[in-house]
Motif scaffolding. Structure first.
Motif, PDB file in Angstrom:
ATOM      1  N   ASN A   1       0.826  -1.210   0.000  1.00 31.06           N
ATOM      2  CA  ASN A   1       0.000   0.000   0.000  1.00 31.06           C
ATOM      3  C   ASN A   1       0.861   1.262   0.000  1.00 31.06           C
ATOM      4  OD1 ASN A   1      -2.429  -1.381   0.048  1.00 31.06           O
ATOM      5  ND2 ASN A   1      -2.576  -1.388   2.275  1.00 31.06           N
ATOM      6  N   THR A   2       1.934   1.243   0.792  1.00 34.32           N
ATOM      7  CA  THR A   2       2.820   2.401   0.865  1.00 34.32           C
ATOM      8  C   THR A   2       3.496   2.642  -0.472  1.00 34.32           C
ATOM      9  OG1 THR A   2       3.256   1.796   3.169  1.00 34.32           O
ATOM     10  CG2 THR A   2       4.674   3.473   2.198  1.00 34.32           C
ATOM     11  N   PHE A   3       3.932   1.562  -1.120  1.00 33.14           N
ATOM     12  CA  PHE A   3       4.579   1.705  -2.426  1.00 33.14           C
ATOM     13  C   PHE A   3       3.603   2.226  -3.473  1.00 33.14           C
ATOM     14  CE2 PHE A   3       5.697   0.021  -6.609  1.00 33.14           C
ATOM     15  CZ  PHE A   3       6.980   0.526  -6.757  1.00 33.14           C
ATOM     16  N   ILE A   4       2.381   1.706  -3.463  1.00 34.21           N
ATOM     17  CA  ILE A   4       1.371   2.181  -4.417  1.00 34.21           C
ATOM     18  C   ILE A   4       1.089   3.659  -4.182  1.00 34.21           C
ATOM     19  CG2 ILE A   4      -1.061   1.992  -5.075  1.00 34.21           C
ATOM     20  CD1 ILE A   4      -0.863  -1.013  -4.484  1.00 34.21           C
ATOM     21  N   PHE A   5       0.968   4.058  -2.927  1.00 38.58           N
ATOM     22  CA  PHE A   5       0.708   5.454  -2.579  1.00 38.58           C
ATOM     23  C   PHE A   5       1.839   6.357  -3.050  1.00 38.58           C
ATOM     24  CE2 PHE A   5       1.077   8.693   0.966  1.00 38.58           C
ATOM     25  CZ  PHE A   5       0.164   9.562   0.412  1.00 38.58           C
ATOM     26  N   ALA A   6       3.087   5.994  -2.732  1.00 36.69           N
ATOM     27  CA  ALA A   6       4.232   6.836  -3.083  1.00 36.69           C
ATOM     28  C   ALA A   6       4.476   6.842  -4.589  1.00 36.69           C
ATOM     29  CB  ALA A   6       5.481   6.348  -2.342  1.00 36.69           C
ATOM     30  N   ALA A   7       4.413   5.661  -5.232  1.00 35.80           N
ATOM     31  CA  ALA A   7       4.693   5.574  -6.666  1.00 35.80           C
ATOM     32  C   ALA A   7       3.619   6.281  -7.487  1.00 35.80           C
ATOM     33  CB  ALA A   7       4.805   4.108  -7.085  1.00 35.80           C
ATOM     34  N   SER A   8       2.356   6.125  -7.103  1.00 34.54           N
ATOM     35  CA  SER A   8       1.278   6.795  -7.834  1.00 34.54           C
ATOM     36  C   SER A   8       1.397   8.309  -7.706  1.00 34.54           C
ATOM     37  CB  SER A   8      -0.081   6.330  -7.305  1.00 34.54           C
ATOM     38  OG  SER A   8      -0.244   4.942  -7.454  1.00 34.54           O
ATOM     39  N   THR A   9       1.676   8.774  -6.515  1.00 34.83           N
ATOM     40  CA  THR A   9       1.856  10.213  -6.306  1.00 34.83           C
ATOM     41  C   THR A   9       3.002  10.742  -7.144  1.00 34.83           C
ATOM     42  OG1 THR A   9       1.004  10.054  -4.040  1.00 34.83           O
ATOM     43  CG2 THR A   9       2.314  11.990  -4.591  1.00 34.83           C
ATOM     44  N   ALA A  10       4.136  10.045  -7.110  1.00 22.50           N
ATOM     45  CA  ALA A  10       5.314  10.491  -7.861  1.00 22.50           C
ATOM     46  C   ALA A  10       5.048  10.494  -9.360  1.00 22.50           C
ATOM     47  CB  ALA A  10       6.506   9.599  -7.536  1.00 22.50           C
TER      48      ALA A  10
ATOM     49  N   ILE B   1      -4.226   9.519  -2.258  1.00 18.22           N
ATOM     50  CA  ILE B   1      -3.323   9.735  -3.394  1.00 18.22           C
ATOM     51  C   ILE B   1      -3.691  11.029  -4.120  1.00 18.22           C
ATOM     52  CG2 ILE B   1      -2.653   8.860  -5.667  1.00 18.22           C
ATOM     53  CD1 ILE B   1      -2.887   6.038  -4.521  1.00 18.22           C
ATOM     54  N   ILE B   2      -4.990  11.244  -4.338  1.00 11.70           N
ATOM     55  CA  ILE B   2      -5.438  12.458  -5.034  1.00 11.70           C
ATOM     56  C   ILE B   2      -5.058  13.706  -4.238  1.00 11.70           C
ATOM     57  CG2 ILE B   2      -7.471  13.739  -5.781  1.00 11.70           C
ATOM     58  CD1 ILE B   2      -8.778  11.056  -6.452  1.00 11.70           C
ATOM     59  N   VAL B   3      -5.280  13.665  -2.937  1.00 12.08           N
ATOM     60  CA  VAL B   3      -4.969  14.828  -2.095  1.00 12.08           C
ATOM     61  C   VAL B   3      -3.465  15.081  -2.066  1.00 12.08           C
ATOM     62  CG1 VAL B   3      -5.044  15.731   0.250  1.00 12.08           C
ATOM     63  CG2 VAL B   3      -7.028  14.527  -0.679  1.00 12.08           C
ATOM     64  N   LYS B   4      -2.685  14.046  -1.873  1.00  7.13           N
ATOM     65  CA  LYS B   4      -1.224  14.201  -1.823  1.00  7.13           C
ATOM     66  C   LYS B   4      -0.695  14.734  -3.145  1.00  7.13           C
ATOM     67  CE  LYS B   4       2.899  13.780  -0.088  1.00  7.13           C
ATOM     68  NZ  LYS B   4       3.371  14.723   0.959  1.00  7.13           N
ATOM     69  N   THR B   5      -1.228  14.243  -4.251  1.00  5.27           N
ATOM     70  CA  THR B   5      -0.807  14.717  -5.566  1.00  5.27           C
ATOM     71  C   THR B   5      -1.127  16.197  -5.740  1.00  5.27           C
ATOM     72  OG1 THR B   5      -1.162  12.514  -6.530  1.00  5.27           O
ATOM     73  CG2 THR B   5      -1.079  14.377  -8.045  1.00  5.27           C
TER      74      THR B   5
ATOM     75  N   LEU C   1      13.466  16.582 -13.901  1.00  6.44           N
ATOM     76  CA  LEU C   1      12.481  15.499 -13.938  1.00  6.44           C
ATOM     77  C   LEU C   1      12.810  14.448 -12.888  1.00  6.44           C
ATOM     78  CD1 LEU C   1      11.031  13.947 -17.166  1.00  6.44           C
ATOM     79  CD2 LEU C   1      11.742  12.475 -15.300  1.00  6.44           C
ATOM     80  N   MET C   2      14.102  14.075 -12.802  1.00  8.51           N
ATOM     81  CA  MET C   2      14.510  13.086 -11.812  1.00  8.51           C
ATOM     82  C   MET C   2      14.306  13.616 -10.395  1.00  8.51           C
ATOM     83  SD  MET C   2      15.356  10.335 -13.323  1.00  8.51           S
ATOM     84  CE  MET C   2      16.034   9.541 -11.865  1.00  8.51           C
ATOM     85  N   ALA C   3      14.586  14.899 -10.204  1.00  8.65           N
ATOM     86  CA  ALA C   3      14.415  15.494  -8.873  1.00  8.65           C
ATOM     87  C   ALA C   3      12.959  15.426  -8.429  1.00  8.65           C
ATOM     88  CB  ALA C   3      14.904  16.940  -8.877  1.00  8.65           C
ATOM     89  N   ILE C   4      12.038  15.822  -9.303  1.00  9.28           N
ATOM     90  CA  ILE C   4      10.616  15.792  -8.963  1.00  9.28           C
ATOM     91  C   ILE C   4      10.158  14.366  -8.704  1.00  9.28           C
ATOM     92  CG2 ILE C   4       8.289  16.291  -9.799  1.00  9.28           C
ATOM     93  CD1 ILE C   4       9.902  18.736  -9.038  1.00  9.28           C
ATOM     94  N   LEU C   5      10.594  13.426  -9.534  1.00 11.48           N
ATOM     95  CA  LEU C   5      10.185  12.029  -9.381  1.00 11.48           C
ATOM     96  C   LEU C   5      10.660  11.459  -8.049  1.00 11.48           C
ATOM     97  CD1 LEU C   5       8.858   9.567 -10.755  1.00 11.48           C
ATOM     98  CD2 LEU C   5      11.104   8.985 -11.685  1.00 11.48           C
ATOM     99  N   ILE C   6      11.924  11.667  -7.716  1.00 10.87           N
ATOM    100  CA  ILE C   6      12.488  11.093  -6.490  1.00 10.87           C
ATOM    101  C   ILE C   6      11.924  11.764  -5.255  1.00 10.87           C
ATOM    102  CG2 ILE C   6      14.614  10.760  -5.179  1.00 10.87           C
ATOM    103  CD1 ILE C   6      16.074  10.509  -7.874  1.00 10.87           C
ATOM    104  N   PHE C   7      11.894  13.097  -5.256  1.00 10.26           N
ATOM    105  CA  PHE C   7      11.405  13.803  -4.069  1.00 10.26           C
ATOM    106  C   PHE C   7       9.918  13.566  -3.835  1.00 10.26           C
ATOM    107  CE2 PHE C   7      15.027  16.989  -4.743  1.00 10.26           C
ATOM    108  CZ  PHE C   7      15.860  16.256  -3.916  1.00 10.26           C
ATOM    109  N   SER C   8       9.129  13.445  -4.914  1.00  5.39           N
ATOM    110  CA  SER C   8       7.703  13.157  -4.751  1.00  5.39           C
ATOM    111  C   SER C   8       7.489  11.756  -4.188  1.00  5.39           C
ATOM    112  CB  SER C   8       6.978  13.295  -6.098  1.00  5.39           C
ATOM    113  OG  SER C   8       7.054  14.606  -6.587  1.00  5.39           O
ATOM    114  N   PHE C   9       8.299  10.810  -4.650  1.00  4.31           N
ATOM    115  CA  PHE C   9       8.192   9.446  -4.118  1.00  4.31           C
ATOM    116  C   PHE C   9       8.550   9.414  -2.639  1.00  4.31           C
ATOM    117  CE2 PHE C   9       9.818   5.282  -3.031  1.00  4.31           C
ATOM    118  CZ  PHE C   9       8.882   4.427  -3.579  1.00  4.31           C
ATOM    119  N   LEU C  10       9.662  10.061  -2.282  1.00  2.00           N
ATOM    120  CA  LEU C  10      10.079  10.064  -0.883  1.00  2.00           C
ATOM    121  C   LEU C  10       9.081  10.801   0.001  1.00  2.00           C
ATOM    122  CD1 LEU C  10      13.931  10.688  -1.241  1.00  2.00           C
ATOM    123  CD2 LEU C  10      12.727   8.521  -0.899  1.00  2.00           C
TER     124      LEU C  10
END
Length: 276
Positions: free
Chosen positions: A71-80, A141-145, A194-203
């Motif tokens: 669940n945590t991975f789905i939440f973080a990966a979807s947001t990122a 996920i929608i709210v975090k995004t 792009l990499m910065a946004i992807l990594i920081f959003s996931f974290l």
């Protein structure tokens, strides 16, 4: 050698300020793999008993650690993924296109990013209830995004602004479409952003606690942050500090792995494009 010698006072100061954190991390790792006599700091035996949550449920009815991790991975990966995809496109439009209220929109991004999450939580709670998304993972996920998008869009716009117009114009003059120019010529120039946004959003999604706790309090779609909080509040487990340390180490491990894999890209993030 002289350059390194001149830097040693700075390194010494950084080491002194980092020492408490290093000590805490050391004790965290040691406590998860050892047992100690009460009242002492020196471990007396090696054990894997504190990691028993990996092969058994800690409570009847509670999700196993692997379901919570998924669940945590789905939440973080979807947001990122969503934040990165929208930021890449919206940042290009704000950097290259002129449209009505563009300046107002840019200012609104900063204002939206300045609002603390806690100040919006009641309004978000009511909206999710009306939409029927309260106590669901998709709602969080929608709210975090939505909360991460202003920062992502602003950062990507800054990266696009550094790419010279000549690169884009050369591609258009050669007969390429606007999309082809963006995809093949412009995106490679802003890859660090792009990499910065992807990594920081996931974290950010991986470490999020307030939103899952308030907007998804049930156990059906629990994430690791709320799982750990529930464990701390559990009267049957809150006295087992080594167990809690082991869960915390398991929770932090993916972050360490991500940093080790992408540390070169994170350290080489820059704000300049390649001159044409």
């Amino acid at each position: 050698m002289k350059h390194n010698f001149r830097n040693w006072p700075v390194l010494l100061v950084l080491f002194i300020f980092s020492l408490p954190l290093l000590i805490m991390l050391t004790f965290l790792v040691v406590d998860t793999f050892t047992t100690k006599v009460p009242g002492t700091l020196v471990p007396n035996a090696f054990t894997l008993h504190h990691f028993r949550f990996l092969w058994t449920d800690l409570d009847d009815g509670r999700w196993g650690i692997y379901g919570v991790t998924l669940n945590t991975f789905i939440f973080a990966a979807s947001t990122a993924a969503v934040v990165t995809a929208i930021s890449v496109m919206a940042g290009y439009a704000l950097s290259r296109l002129s449209f009505p209220a563009r300046g107002f929109f840019l200012g609104s991004l900063i204002v939206l990013h300045a609002f603390p999450t806690v100040t919006l939580i009641i309004a978000i709670f009511l909206i999710l209830q009306i939409l029927g998304l309260y106590n669901t993972l998709i709602g969080v996920i929608i709210v975090k995004t939505a909360l991460e998008l202003p920062f992502g869009i602003w950062v990507m716009k800054g990266f696009y602004d550094t790419v010279p117009w000549e690169i884009e114009m050369a591609g258009v003059q050669d007969g390429a479409s606007r999309f082809t120019v963006w995809w093949k010529l412009i995106l490679p120039q802003v890859q660090p952003g792009l990499m910065a946004i992807l990594i920081f959003s996931f974290l950010s999604g991986w470490s999020e606690f307030v939103l899952p706790m308030v907007l998804n309090p049930g156990t059906d779609a629990q994430v690791l942050s709320t799982y750990l909080a529930t464990l701390l509040l559990d009267t049957n487990a809150n006295s087992d500090f080594n167990l809690i340390s082991a869960v915390g180490l398991f929770y932090a491990l993916p972050v360490v792995i991500i940093y080790l894999i992408f540390q070169n890209k994170l350290m080489n993030i820059y704000g300049g494009g390649t001159k044409g």
